[in-house]
Scaffold this active site. Structure first.
Site, PDB file in Angstrom:
ATOM      1  N   SER A  43      32.910  46.600  -6.725  1.00  0.00           N
ATOM      2  CA  SER A  43      32.218  46.249  -6.874  1.00  0.00           C
ATOM      3  C   SER A  43      32.107  45.350  -8.409  1.00  0.00           C
ATOM      4  CB  SER A  43      30.484  47.078  -7.371  1.00  0.00           C
ATOM      5  OG  SER A  43      30.169  47.117  -5.758  1.00  0.00           O
ATOM      6  N   ARG A  49      40.491  47.998 -15.870  1.00  0.00           N
ATOM      7  CA  ARG A  49      38.771  49.015 -16.956  1.00  0.00           C
ATOM      8  C   ARG A  49      39.395  49.541 -17.986  1.00  0.00           C
ATOM      9  NH1 ARG A  49      37.253  53.224 -12.479  1.00  0.00           N
ATOM     10  NH2 ARG A  49      36.102  51.176 -10.929  1.00  0.00           N
ATOM     11  N   ARG A  54       0.667  -0.622   0.565  1.00  0.00           N
ATOM     12  CA  ARG A  54       0.552  -0.238  -0.190  1.00  0.00           C
ATOM     13  C   ARG A  54       1.070   1.066   0.125  1.00  0.00           C
ATOM     14  NH1 ARG A  54      -3.930  -0.987   5.005  1.00  0.00           N
ATOM     15  NH2 ARG A  54      -2.541  -2.279   5.518  1.00  0.00           N
TER      16      ARG A  54
END
Ligand code: UD1
Ligand code: CA
Length: 456
Positions: A404, A439, A15
């Site tokens: 960041s 950058r 079951r």
């Protein structure tokens, strides 16, 4: 007293509608059979025998760490037949305890009371009164209230079916007697099975007294046959654990929405746990810790005064005192945070040490990294620790400031008090005390005009 515990666990559990044997289904992340094993393991001078059958290979493989002998019952011909498989391993002087592998919440105190009733002149039988006794074996007593025998539902007369006192299946009996009676069990009954329960009538015939005990609650002797019962017993178990923690001084905002799937190795004072928190494996939690809603913590050590905000996932981590985590933070294995570290939202940390007072507050991935103290890691910082084949380490020394949206391509080192300009891709070591940035220079083009839609 030497005890032999026989755990009957060969049944299939149709079951459950599962590919797995019933006893491998879990309550609080532990297989049903393991619950029974762990309880009986607490008895002294006890040898555990597990009768298994359905899903034999899987059961043996997954539970091979249990200190028990395994006896296979190839065909399930009844509870009596199951115990017969163990006959040649039972010493005459042993007290034999019969347990079911699918009755997970039975308590040690109940078992001890049952065992105390066993000697050469008596046996112990655990019975319970049920408002709905359907399906169970009924306890037949004489006019003096003495147990005479057990009749199975399918063999019972209409009158016998009215009896509310049922057999839980749990019993304890002397080894020599049990072996004698097992040899006499026949399968002349409605189901053509060898019923262990037939030994009760045999005992009575030999003037052995049947002493009955009751469990403290019905749930203690409840078996699992379907997923509804499994979920019911899971809640019962969790509510018990929650009550236990509250007794020890833990605040649970809602004990019905708390899950402990393992153990708490140590527990401080004034811990406050919000709703839907899951504690898994082995955790230690210090004093004055708050844990926000919907948080999962596994195998971790949490220091004093730590605040964990909502929706965090923490695994195999150490969090130093006074640290603040989340909301929505993920601490993966081998994360070690020092004291007063701040880990903010959408930050993932893996296999990294972060020393005291450092902050990684927003949207970052820090993996295979050593972060010194007082480091500030800006939003969107990523340690590129993986080249597709190998993993490399990043080292960020004390007092560094990572701007960041920085990528730190490992292996790479950022020196003490170094500053990394925002938006940099750092591929070489960055010297201490200096500003390093990579950058493209910003340009502005004067007189530039936005293109306009041409009219046709
Ligand atoms: C049995 C009892 C019944 C009692 C009920 C309590 C007998 C004949 N009947 O009923 O009086 O009220 O338990 O739940 O004992 N098992 C094996 N091998 C087998 C058969 C069973 O290992 O050949 C194991 C099952 O896996 C289970 C336990 O024994 O853990 C009980 O079997 P189950 O079929 O659930 O019990 P019933 O016969 O319904
Ligand atoms: Ca970028």
């Amino acid at each position: 007293m030497n005890i032999t515990t026989i755990i009957l666990a060969a049944g299939k559990g149709t079951r459950m509608r599962s590919a797995f044997p019933k006893i491998m289904h879990k309550i609080a992340n532990r297989p049903l059979l393991q619950h029974v094993y762990d309880m009986s393991k607490q008895l002294d001078n006890n040898q555990i025998k597990i009768v298994y059958g359905h899903g034999a290979e899987l059961v043996r493989e997954r539970l091979k760490h249990l200190d028990a002998s395994w006896i296979e019952q190839k065909q399930q011909l009844g509870t009596g037949h199951a115990v017969q498989q163990v006959t040649d391993q039972i010493a005459d002087t042993d007290t034999v305890l019969i347990l079911y592998g699918d009755v997970p919440l039975l308590k040690l105190i109940t078992v001890k009371a049952l065992l105390a009733n066993v000697d050469d002149k008596s046996l112990g039988l655990l019975t319970v009164n049920l408002s709905d006794p359907k399906g169970y074996g009924r306890i037949i007593r004489d006019s003096h209230g003495r147990v005479q025998r057990i009749v199975e539902e399918k063999d019972a007369s209409n009158n016998e079916k009215l009896i509310k006192e049922v057999n839980t299946g749990i019993m304890a009996v002397k080894g020599d007697k049990l072996k004698l009676w097992l040899a006499q069990i026949k399968n002349h009954n409605a189901q053509g099975e060898y019923y262990l329960t037939d030994i009760i009538e045999m005992a009575v015939g030999e003037k052995i007294k049947v002493i009955t005990n009751h469990p403290h609650s019905e749930d203690e002797v409840m078996g699992v046959n379907n997923r509804m019962q499994l979920s019911h017993l899971e809640r019962v178990y969790q509510q018990e654990q929650a009550a236990n923690l509250m007794e020890q001084g833990v605040t649970l905002r809602d004990p019905s929405r708390f899950d402990l799937r393992g153990s708490l190795e140590s527990l401080g004072q004034d811990i406050d746990i919000d709703i839907n928190v899951i504690l898994e494996g082995k955790n230690s939690i210090g004093s004055n810790v708050t844990i926000g809603a919907n948080t999962r913590i596994k195998n971790s050590v949490i220091g004093d005064h730590v605040e964990i905000f909502d929706n965090c996932v923490i695994e195999d981590a150490v969090i130093g005192a006074g640290s603040r985590i989340g909301p929505f933070a993920r601490l993966r294995p081998e994360t070690v945070l020092g004291v007063n570290v701040h880990i903010g939202n959408f930050v993932e940390i893996k296999k990294s040490d972060v020393a005291e007072k450092s902050k990684i507050n927003h949207l970052s991935y820090i993996g295979d990294t050593t972060v010194g103290s007082n480091v500030n890691i800006g939003a969107g910082t990523i340690t590129c620790n993986y080249d597709g084949v190998n993993k490399f380490r990043t080292v960020i020394e004390d007092g560094a400031f990572i701007g960041s949206d920085t990528q730190l391509v490992a292996p790479v080192r950022v020196g003490k008090n170094a500053t990394i300009g925002a938006g940099s891709t750092i591929t070489k070591d960055s010297p201490e005390n200096q500003l390093t940035l990579s950058r493209v220079k910003q340009v502005s083009i004067s007189g530039w005009q936005r293109p306009e839609k041409k009219e046709s």
